[in-house]
Design an enzyme around this catalytic site. Structure first.
Site, mmCIF file in Angstrom:
data_model
loop_
_atom_site.group_PDB
_atom_site.id
_atom_site.type_symbol
_atom_site.label_atom_id
_atom_site.label_comp_id
_atom_site.label_asym_id
_atom_site.label_seq_id
_atom_site.Cartn_x
_atom_site.Cartn_y
_atom_site.Cartn_z
ATOM 1 N N ASP A 47 4.602 -5.831 4.553
ATOM 2 C CA ASP A 47 4.096 -4.549 5.202
ATOM 3 C C ASP A 47 4.175 -4.934 6.743
ATOM 4 O O ASP A 47 3.239 -4.369 8.254
ATOM 5 C CB ASP A 47 2.506 -4.548 4.801
ATOM 6 C CG ASP A 47 1.708 -3.082 5.698
ATOM 7 O OD1 ASP A 47 2.557 -2.406 5.007
ATOM 8 O OD2 ASP A 47 0.459 -3.231 5.433
ATOM 9 N N ASP A 97 -0.890 4.869 0.383
ATOM 10 C CA ASP A 97 -1.125 5.209 1.841
ATOM 11 C C ASP A 97 -0.517 5.215 3.152
ATOM 12 O O ASP A 97 0.076 4.227 3.257
ATOM 13 C CB ASP A 97 -2.836 4.638 2.141
ATOM 14 C CG ASP A 97 -3.476 3.878 1.990
ATOM 15 O OD1 ASP A 97 -2.520 2.983 2.221
ATOM 16 O OD2 ASP A 97 -3.585 3.713 3.260
ATOM 17 N N GLU A 139 -5.358 1.894 3.397
ATOM 18 C CA GLU A 139 -5.100 0.649 3.998
ATOM 19 C C GLU A 139 -4.986 1.032 5.304
ATOM 20 O O GLU A 139 -5.611 0.328 6.037
ATOM 21 C CB GLU A 139 -3.988 -0.188 3.818
ATOM 22 C CG GLU A 139 -3.185 -1.268 4.153
ATOM 23 C CD GLU A 139 -2.488 -1.066 5.318
ATOM 24 O OE1 GLU A 139 -2.704 -1.925 6.669
ATOM 25 O OE2 GLU A 139 -1.876 0.026 6.092
ATOM 26 N N GLU A 140 -4.638 2.197 5.332
ATOM 27 C CA GLU A 140 -4.671 2.648 6.795
ATOM 28 C C GLU A 140 -6.438 3.256 6.772
ATOM 29 O O GLU A 140 -6.336 3.443 8.385
ATOM 30 C CB GLU A 140 -4.046 3.580 6.849
ATOM 31 C CG GLU A 140 -2.197 3.552 6.295
ATOM 32 C CD GLU A 140 -1.327 3.125 7.331
ATOM 33 O OE1 GLU A 140 -2.134 2.302 8.507
ATOM 34 O OE2 GLU A 140 -0.579 2.441 7.004
ATOM 35 N N HIS A 156 0.728 -1.224 0.191
ATOM 36 C CA HIS A 156 -0.541 0.173 0.074
ATOM 37 C C HIS A 156 1.055 1.574 -0.334
ATOM 38 O O HIS A 156 2.298 1.605 0.509
ATOM 39 C CB HIS A 156 -0.738 0.004 1.579
ATOM 40 C CG HIS A 156 -0.740 0.363 2.783
ATOM 41 N ND1 HIS A 156 -0.141 1.126 3.230
ATOM 42 C CD2 HIS A 156 0.217 -0.835 3.709
ATOM 43 C CE1 HIS A 156 0.444 1.328 4.318
ATOM 44 N NE2 HIS A 156 0.862 0.109 4.746
HETATM 45 MN MN MN Z 1 1.226 -1.673 6.681
HETATM 46 MN MN MN Z 2 0.038 0.868 8.799
#
Ligand code: MN
Ligand code: MN
Length: 494
Positions: free
Chosen positions: A203, A110, A175-176, A108
């Site tokens: 991640d 973001d 994602e956040e 991701h």
């Molecule tokens: Mn992450």
């Molecule tokens: Mn994160």
């Protein structure tokens, strides 16, 4: 090269690693450009920056020669009714050689919010190198690892080396904020995954500052709410104290019945489905690098429930835990208020492990609380609910995918990785595994002290550059798996 010589490397690996070493400043420049985009998906006014970041990422993949499809997800409705455009999910494809295996990389671009005033030493959106660390929002979560993967692919292209694997990419920008819409999109685009062999997620972080790790499991999270209601209004303790069953007293008794002072959960049956502890798993805990003192110091905890590393890891990864989070409706301000609250809601959660089924956990919790409550002969009303339930994930470390990653790590770092789990809940691996039925690996390149979501987030130059090499080496290791059995063997999804 982390102090090791190139002597054990193949000519191909030597050439690839040499290129990566020689181009580190270019790779860091790329990261600087990405970090400069305030692609904070949390704050609505920055949504356009997330959109811009998605375009940059799509363009970067196109430069690699990938076919890029930016799939629109429409718009997101905020609680205040405002509609915000949702960033697209990028589906990329590079290479379709039927002789090659296909790896799909998820990442991701973001980020979490960051402001200099929050206590950053440097501007969070200006990647700044201090003592070998590259500080900036998104440096480790997750722009750095995404770029490390892209740069590893780029290295093959630049050196005109035939790609050892076919690539697919899933890059998102929400994602956040809980990967809104991603699960539905994956369901819808199952065809995209039909020729994928493996899925790689980078991640997470290592458990140590220096020693690499591979993650093979995460705990789930079952969140509970337990409501005790007396009448419809708060009462005066001078007028009613001593003559009624107080809701908060009931609730405290209920909450107190959940876990004992040694950390054992007291709910009957709760440990029944926990996987037995194997010797192999025990050995993993023994060899894992984990500094108890540092963990205590970083968190300000004076004494842990357990004294040995093995026991601590066991209770973070292998066993469920129960935490009490709060009580809604109770008087919590400073000072004195002699009130008997009419309705109180206790909040607690269970980090459950394989193979605890959410529906069973819920039933066990409800039965237990109803039993405890019944013994109190209270006329108050009890209501137990589970507003959120996320499942755990675990996979087999003896899977060829994990072995390939381990060999790549040994090649680059000169040591074996720790095989670790994460005590927190990271739904993405499980979502990918369930929907695509492909093998998933969590392959972090960031270090334990990277400070994701925190002030002064960083990735070290070493982790970023060696991480790029590890990915490049991993492609070669994956290509060696061609022809091996590729069925999904008991990935632990039950
Ligand atoms: Mn992450
Ligand atoms: Mn994160």
């Amino acid at each position: 090269m982390a102090g090791m010589s190139f002597s054990s490397l193949s000519a191909l690996e030597t050439e690839i690693f040499h290129y990566i070493e020689a181009h580190q400043s270019d790779f860091i420049e790329d990261l600087k450009e990405w970090v400069a985009v305030e692609s904070d998906s949390v704050q609505p006014h920055l949504r356009k920056e997330v959109m811009r970041m998605m375009s940059l990422a799509a363009a970067r993949l196109a430069v690699l020669g990938a076919t890029v499809n930016s799939v629109s997800l429409g718009s997101q409705q905020l609680l205040n009714g405002q509609h915000l455009p949702q960033p697209p999910v990028i589906l990329g494809e590079l290479g379709k050689d039927p002789k090659n295996l296909t790896i799909c990389f998820y990442g991701h671009v973001d980020v979490q919010p960051a402001r200099r005033e929050d206590g950053w030493k440097t501007n969070p959106y200006t990647l700044t190198e201090i003592n070998g660390n590259l500080y900036g929002r998104g440096a480790t979560d997750n722009k750095g690892p995404v770029l490390a993967w892209i740069n590893a692919v780029e290295t093959y292209r630049a050196l005109k080396i035939a790609m050892p694997v076919n690539f697919k990419f899933v890059i998102e920008g929400m994602e956040e904020v809980g990967s809104l819409g991603l699960e539905e999109l994956l369901e819808e685009k199952q065809g995209f995954f039909s020729d994928v062999d493996y899925i790689v997620i980078s991640d997470n972080l290592w458990l140590s500052k220096k020693k690499p790790a591979l993650i093979y499991g995460t705990r789930g999270n079952a969140c509970f709410s337990v409501e005790v209601e007396g009448g419809d209004k708060d009462l005066h303790s001078g007028t009613f104290g001593g003559i009624i069953h107080e809701p908060l007293t009931d609730l405290i008794a209920l909450l107190d019945s959940l876990v004992d002072p040694t950390g054992q959960i007291q709910i009957p049956g709760i440990y029944d489905a926990v996987a037995p502890l194997t010797d192999e798993e025990k050995k993993l805990y023994e060899s894992t690098e984990y500094d108890i003192e540092e963990h205590k110091n970083n968190s300000g905890v004076k004494k842990l429930l357990y004294n040995t590393k093995e026991e601590i890891l066991l209770h973070l990864w292998h066993y469920p835990s129960l935490s009490i989070h709060g009580i809604e409706g109770a008087f919590h301000e400073p000072g004195i208020k002699t009130v008997i609250p009419a309705k109180v809601i206790g909040k607690f959660s269970i980090r459950q492990v394989p193979y605890m089924e959410l529906s069973d956990v819920k039933q066990q919790v409800v039965n237990h609380l109803e039993n405890v409550f019944a013994k109190r002969n209270s006329p108050n009303k009890l209501k137990v609910s589970m507003p959120l339930g996320a499942k755990p994930w675990v996979t087999d470390v003896n899977d060829p995918l994990y072995k390939a990653a381990r060999r790549a790590i040994r090649t680059v770092f000169g040591e074996d990785p720790d095989f670790i789990r994460d005590g927190s809940t990271i739904p993405i691996a499980r979502i990918f595994q369930t929907i695509t039925q492909k093998r998933v690996i969590m392959f972090p390149i960031g270090a334990a002290d990277d400070g994701e979501h925190s002030q002064n987030e960083k990735i070290s130059r070493r982790n970023y550059i060696e991480g790029t090499k590890v990915f490049a080496a991993f492609f070669l290791e994956i290509s060696k798996l061609r022809g091996q059995s590729n069925e999904t063997s008991n990935p632990g999804t039950k």
